[in-house]
Design a protein around this motif. Sequence first.
Motif, PDB file in Angstrom:
ATOM      1  N   ALA A 108     -45.511 -60.566  15.367  1.00 17.43           N
ATOM      2  CA  ALA A 108     -44.052 -60.548  15.541  1.00 17.43           C
ATOM      3  C   ALA A 108     -43.573 -59.157  15.925  1.00 17.43           C
ATOM      4  CB  ALA A 108     -43.364 -61.015  14.266  1.00 17.43           C
ATOM      5  N   PHE A 109     -44.183 -58.124  15.331  1.00 13.41           N
ATOM      6  CA  PHE A 109     -43.787 -56.751  15.645  1.00 13.41           C
ATOM      7  C   PHE A 109     -44.127 -56.408  17.092  1.00 13.41           C
ATOM      8  CE2 PHE A 109     -43.971 -52.140  15.593  1.00 13.41           C
ATOM      9  CZ  PHE A 109     -42.855 -51.808  14.815  1.00 13.41           C
ATOM     10  N   VAL A 110     -45.313 -56.812  17.535  1.00 15.53           N
ATOM     11  CA  VAL A 110     -45.709 -56.569  18.928  1.00 15.53           C
ATOM     12  C   VAL A 110     -44.748 -57.271  19.889  1.00 15.53           C
ATOM     13  CG1 VAL A 110     -47.497 -57.042  20.651  1.00 15.53           C
ATOM     14  CG2 VAL A 110     -48.122 -56.078  18.431  1.00 15.53           C
ATOM     15  N   LYS A 111     -44.375 -58.500  19.566  1.00 16.27           N
ATOM     16  CA  LYS A 111     -43.395 -59.202  20.394  1.00 16.27           C
ATOM     17  C   LYS A 111     -42.081 -58.436  20.442  1.00 16.27           C
ATOM     18  CE  LYS A 111     -45.238 -63.878  19.679  1.00 16.27           C
ATOM     19  NZ  LYS A 111     -44.988 -65.209  19.045  1.00 16.27           N
ATOM     20  N   LYS A 117     -40.188 -56.974  23.637  1.00 15.18           N
ATOM     21  CA  LYS A 117     -38.799 -57.390  23.865  1.00 15.18           C
ATOM     22  C   LYS A 117     -37.907 -56.205  24.195  1.00 15.18           C
ATOM     23  CE  LYS A 117     -34.895 -59.726  21.605  1.00 15.18           C
ATOM     24  NZ  LYS A 117     -34.449 -60.444  20.383  1.00 15.18           N
ATOM     25  N   ILE A 118     -38.087 -55.089  23.477  1.00 17.22           N
ATOM     26  CA  ILE A 118     -37.243 -53.918  23.718  1.00 17.22           C
ATOM     27  C   ILE A 118     -37.781 -53.045  24.850  1.00 17.22           C
ATOM     28  CG2 ILE A 118     -36.484 -53.903  21.318  1.00 17.22           C
ATOM     29  CD1 ILE A 118     -38.280 -51.409  20.896  1.00 17.22           C
ATOM     30  N   LYS A 119     -38.909 -53.463  25.435  1.00 18.24           N
ATOM     31  CA  LYS A 119     -39.551 -52.701  26.516  1.00 18.24           C
ATOM     32  C   LYS A 119     -39.867 -51.271  26.053  1.00 18.24           C
ATOM     33  CE  LYS A 119     -37.618 -55.357  30.373  1.00 18.24           C
ATOM     34  NZ  LYS A 119     -37.100 -56.483  29.566  1.00 18.24           N
ATOM     35  N   PRO A 152     -54.754 -56.134  31.956  1.00 23.52           N
ATOM     36  CA  PRO A 152     -53.348 -55.858  32.234  1.00 23.52           C
ATOM     37  C   PRO A 152     -52.443 -56.160  31.045  1.00 23.52           C
ATOM     38  CG  PRO A 152     -54.359 -56.987  34.082  1.00 23.52           C
ATOM     39  CD  PRO A 152     -55.339 -57.029  32.955  1.00 23.52           C
ATOM     40  N   LYS A 153     -52.679 -57.249  30.326  1.00 22.89           N
ATOM     41  CA  LYS A 153     -51.861 -57.587  29.174  1.00 22.89           C
ATOM     42  C   LYS A 153     -52.063 -56.554  28.062  1.00 22.89           C
ATOM     43  CE  LYS A 153     -50.876 -61.775  28.047  1.00 22.89           C
ATOM     44  NZ  LYS A 153     -50.928 -63.144  27.511  1.00 22.89           N
ATOM     45  N   GLN A 154     -53.290 -56.095  27.896  1.00 19.79           N
ATOM     46  CA  GLN A 154     -53.569 -55.116  26.848  1.00 19.79           C
ATOM     47  C   GLN A 154     -52.957 -53.759  27.153  1.00 19.79           C
ATOM     48  OE1 GLN A 154     -57.761 -55.016  26.098  1.00 19.79           O
ATOM     49  NE2 GLN A 154     -57.856 -57.130  25.387  1.00 19.79           N
ATOM     50  N   ASP A 155     -52.644 -53.494  28.397  1.00 22.02           N
ATOM     51  CA  ASP A 155     -52.079 -52.212  28.784  1.00 22.02           C
ATOM     52  C   ASP A 155     -50.556 -52.203  28.770  1.00 22.02           C
ATOM     53  OD1 ASP A 155     -54.494 -50.996  29.057  1.00 22.02           O
ATOM     54  OD2 ASP A 155     -54.611 -51.201  31.228  1.00 22.02           O
ATOM     55  N   ARG A 156     -49.941 -53.302  28.328  1.00 22.94           N
ATOM     56  CA  ARG A 156     -48.485 -53.341  28.321  1.00 22.94           C
ATOM     57  C   ARG A 156     -47.884 -52.348  27.330  1.00 22.94           C
ATOM     58  NH1 ARG A 156     -47.135 -59.530  27.457  1.00 22.94           N
ATOM     59  NH2 ARG A 156     -49.037 -59.384  26.202  1.00 22.94           N
ATOM     60  N   LEU A 157     -48.626 -51.991  26.312  1.00 21.71           N
ATOM     61  CA  LEU A 157     -48.203 -50.980  25.347  1.00 21.71           C
ATOM     62  C   LEU A 157     -49.276 -49.896  25.281  1.00 21.71           C
ATOM     63  CD1 LEU A 157     -46.937 -53.345  22.497  1.00 21.71           C
ATOM     64  CD2 LEU A 157     -45.511 -51.950  24.021  1.00 21.71           C
ATOM     65  N   LYS A 158     -48.849 -48.651  25.124  1.00 27.84           N
ATOM     66  CA  LYS A 158     -49.784 -47.528  25.087  1.00 27.84           C
ATOM     67  C   LYS A 158     -50.310 -47.341  23.669  1.00 27.84           C
ATOM     68  CE  LYS A 158     -46.940 -44.520  26.893  1.00 27.84           C
ATOM     69  NZ  LYS A 158     -46.385 -43.277  27.496  1.00 27.84           N
ATOM     70  N   GLY A 190     -56.182 -57.806  20.644  1.00 31.10           N
ATOM     71  CA  GLY A 190     -56.225 -59.253  20.557  1.00 31.10           C
ATOM     72  C   GLY A 190     -54.841 -59.858  20.531  1.00 31.10           C
ATOM     73  N   VAL A 191     -53.953 -59.243  19.768  1.00 32.08           N
ATOM     74  CA  VAL A 191     -52.565 -59.706  19.717  1.00 32.08           C
ATOM     75  C   VAL A 191     -51.925 -59.605  21.099  1.00 32.08           C
ATOM     76  CG1 VAL A 191     -50.280 -59.213  18.790  1.00 32.08           C
ATOM     77  CG2 VAL A 191     -52.240 -59.223  17.276  1.00 32.08           C
ATOM     78  N   LEU A 192     -52.111 -58.456  21.744  1.00 33.04           N
ATOM     79  CA  LEU A 192     -51.497 -58.261  23.070  1.00 33.04           C
ATOM     80  C   LEU A 192     -52.011 -59.269  24.085  1.00 33.04           C
ATOM     81  CD1 LEU A 192     -51.179 -54.421  23.759  1.00 33.04           C
ATOM     82  CD2 LEU A 192     -49.379 -56.130  23.827  1.00 33.04           C
TER      83      LEU A 192
END
Length: 286
Positions: free
Chosen positions: A243-246, A250-252, A42-48, A281-283
């Motif tokens: 930091a970029f992933v965060k 942040k901006i959804k 689920p965490k890895q799927d937060r961004l496509k 891994g970052v996600l």
Amino acid sequence: MNSKSTSRRHFLQHSLLGAAAVLTAPTLLSHTSAAFEQSTQPKQDRLKLGIAGYSFVHFKLDESLAMMKRMDVRYLCIKDFHLPFASSDAEIAAFHKKLADANVKGYAVGPIYTKTTQDIDKAFDYAKRVGVDLIVGIPEIKDLPYVSQKCKETNIRYAIHNHGPEDKIYPNATVIWNQIKNLDKHVGMCFDMGHNMRDGQDPLKDLLRYKDRIFDLHLKNVTSATAEGKTCELGRGVIDIPAFVKGLLKIKYTGSCSLEFEKDMKDPLAGLAESVGYFRGVLSAV
């Protein structure tokens, strides 16, 4: 060792595990803990996560999809060398079937370079026939009002790609913003974070600054914040990817994060897989 070095080591460890996972045969993954998969997926799927089609310029579609399947990456920005502009409806349907069979979705077309309004008409017609609502393009400045008009007429979004210091028209995100800020809201940018960095800009600050007009993202890292910087694996460059992933979270951000790997374009799988693993891994860690 300082905290930043410790953090980078932590994320690199995640990336190596991820890269190994995406290149391991399914039979060897059968013993992976189901609980681990459920906790991280689920965490890895937060961004496509996707692939910019240009990464596969030396490969036919079947070969490209096979690589995407091995990495379990499911979004593709379609390039015309895989689906020519003059493709018939039947050829487009067959193309989409191949993608679906590989569990991949073609979400946009481009980048498409245009020199005239007639070229722009062809690009919008192509996107409509392919069935996507996003064009990644590089139009002439004089044609931007026409691009804006076409966006209004078709409800198709248009994302202008920045190409760094060698690009005399759109080197970075700020230049694009200044050209589009008063145009229709369907005109935005495909933010190439690596080229932006090579032009001496701050990718994270620009992500936050122009978030409302960033429709697509070319996810990459570079070896230096200079014109001489080269594309490299995601965890090995000068951009702070965690930091970029965060910032994306942040901006959804709802668009695709499409890896564009130009380091070894005739043999990109290892570098792409490492980058996929690092990103996931970052996600999983933020």
